[in-house]
Design an enzyme around this catalytic site. Structure first.
Site, short mmCIF file in Angstrom:
data_model
loop_
_atom_site.label_atom_id
_atom_site.label_comp_id
_atom_site.label_asym_id
_atom_site.label_seq_id
_atom_site.Cartn_x
_atom_site.Cartn_y
_atom_site.Cartn_z
N SER A 115 0.80 -1.23 0.00
CA SER A 115 0.00 0.00 0.00
C SER A 115 0.83 1.28 0.00
O SER A 115 0.25 2.37 -0.09
CB SER A 115 -0.95 0.01 1.20
OG SER A 115 -2.01 -0.89 0.98
N LYS A 118 0.04 3.62 -2.74
CA LYS A 118 -1.10 4.54 -2.67
C LYS A 118 -0.66 5.99 -2.58
O LYS A 118 -1.43 6.90 -2.91
CB LYS A 118 -1.99 4.19 -1.47
CG LYS A 118 -2.82 2.91 -1.64
CD LYS A 118 -3.75 2.73 -0.44
CE LYS A 118 -4.75 1.59 -0.66
NZ LYS A 118 -4.19 0.28 -0.30
N SER A 170 -5.99 3.11 4.41
CA SER A 170 -5.47 2.30 3.32
C SER A 170 -6.57 1.51 2.61
O SER A 170 -6.40 0.34 2.26
CB SER A 170 -4.40 1.32 3.85
OG SER A 170 -3.53 0.93 2.81
#
Length: 400
Positions: A115, A118, A170
């Site tokens: 993640s 991101k 997340s």
């Protein structure tokens, strides 16, 4: 002798040729210089009829400086050793304001970001979408593999609420919704990769907007440090990762509900500024975080870490402590996190960053060029040598 001396002077003036200055090439002891470790499941298998992406090329010049080509622990000379309980296969500690790299391990080793990717998505969204733009969630958004925030099909969400949820919790459902708002998953991934390339993150390829593993997904501790440093220069990103609690819109007819920042260092690490966590089966645990002490802001990135013998967040805290110790002692940096983003010619800040990384840059007021000056100097030194030799012969022929 004089000709030899002239050549020695020329070498001293020119310095080490670029091909030798960056001669530190990947060695057999750097197993992840080209590709991450093999996946443990089928998540990276391409769709039927498609081939896996070819590995990204390894740059001849390691971004960040010559020592960034090393794949072991990279620390200043005569410095204490890093914490022993750090399990990450690759990590990097930097000064967020100067870009100085205080210490690292296998900084250009390629691993999966989970993640942490991101952050690239958030940067694209903050650049292209208005904060008050409304996104209507689709069925596909609500059915993403979790971690999820709780998007509901037909729900209406402001971009700033989605960005908060993306970075605080997340949410993979949020990542899909934002990617759809950018033009679709493929378009969003292309934009993320274009931003990575613009920044100079040459080890990075996004395959999904959320960080879920996909064909060709990779990054490095250096690249994620580069992306994180750029993000921490954006006010909206800093505000989002620095938010501990907020409220997120419920679905149609449903009330708002609280969401909390999932970063474990909130409330436990002095001066913590925020960051990002990540995990997949293939990537293992990943982490980015920043803290400020005595006016100095440091950041750490860890890739492919494990929660034993201590939690990954505690490993990050130990590396931040180590970085603050090195910084307060005045230790020399081992490299520089510097963007290769294309800017207007003559941009002093950009040229300073490139120079700090050991990359030569052209100067607008020198149209003759470096090569021209080198050739001129060589010819001049040889002519002088010839004149001195001729003068010496004339002296030897002179009668008593």
């Amino acid at each position: 002798m004089l000709v030899t001396a002239a050549l020695v002077m020329l070498t001293a003036f020119v310095g080490t040729p670029p091909s030798e200055a960056f001669a530190a090439q990947p060695s057999s002891s750097c197993p992840n210089r080209t590709l991450p470790p093999p996946p443990v499941d089928t998540s990276e298998e391409p769709p039927p009829g498609e081939e896996s992406p070819t590995p990204l090329p390894v740059p001849e010049r390691p971004a960040g400086g010559e020592r960034m080509a090393e794949c072991g622990v990279v620390v200043p000379a005569n410095s204490p050793q890093p914490p022993q309980d750090v399990t990450a296969a690759a990590w990097l500690v930097q000064d967020l304001d100067t870009g100085d790299i205080l210490a690292a391990k296998d900084p250009h080793g390629r691993h999966r970001p989970a993640s942490l990717i991101k952050t690239l998505l958030a940067l694209v969204v903050l650049e292209e979408l208005r904060s008050d733009h409304t996104v209507v969630a689709t069925k596909a958004d609500s059915e993403q593999e979790c971690t999820c925030v709780g998007i509901v099909k037909g729900g209406e969400y402001r971009v700033d609420d989605l960005v908060d949820a993306l970075l605080m919790r997340s949410g993979n459902d949020v990542a899909h919704a934002l990617a759809t708002a950018l033009g679709g998953v493929d378009v969003a991934v292309d934009k993320m990769n274009a931003l990575a390339e613009w920044l100079g993150a040459s080890d990075t390829r996004a395959a999904t907007p959320s960080g879920l593993d996909g064909p060709g997904m990779m990054t490095s501790a250096y690249d994620m440090s580069l992306v994180f440093r750029h993000a921490m220069q954006q006010d909206d990103y800093v505000e989002a990762v620095g938010t501990k609690e907020t409220r997120f819109p419920g679905g149609p007819g449903e009330p708002d509900f609280p969401i909390y920042n999932d970063n474990p260092l909130w409330g436990t690490y002095e001066g913590f500024l925020g960051g990002k966590t990540g995990f997949t089966d293939d990537s293992r645990h990943t982490y980015a975080g920043a803290a400020e002490r005595d006016g100095r802001r440091l950041a750490v990135v860890l890739l492919r870490a494990e929660q034993e013998p201590v939690r990954v967040a505690e490993q990050a805290a130990a590396l931040l402590d180590y970085g603050f110790t090195l910084a307060s002692s005045g230790s020399a940096s081992v490299g520089t996190v510097t963007s290769a983003a294309i800017q207007a010619p003559g941009d002093d800040a950009q040229e300073d960053d490139l120079a700090a990384a050991g990359v030569p840059t052209p100067t607008a007021d020198d149209p003759f060029g470096t090569t021209g000056w080198i050739v001129t100097l060589a010819v001049t030194l040889l002519v002088i040598a010839g004149l001195l030799v001729g003068h010496r012969k004339g002296v030897l022929r002179r009668p008593d």
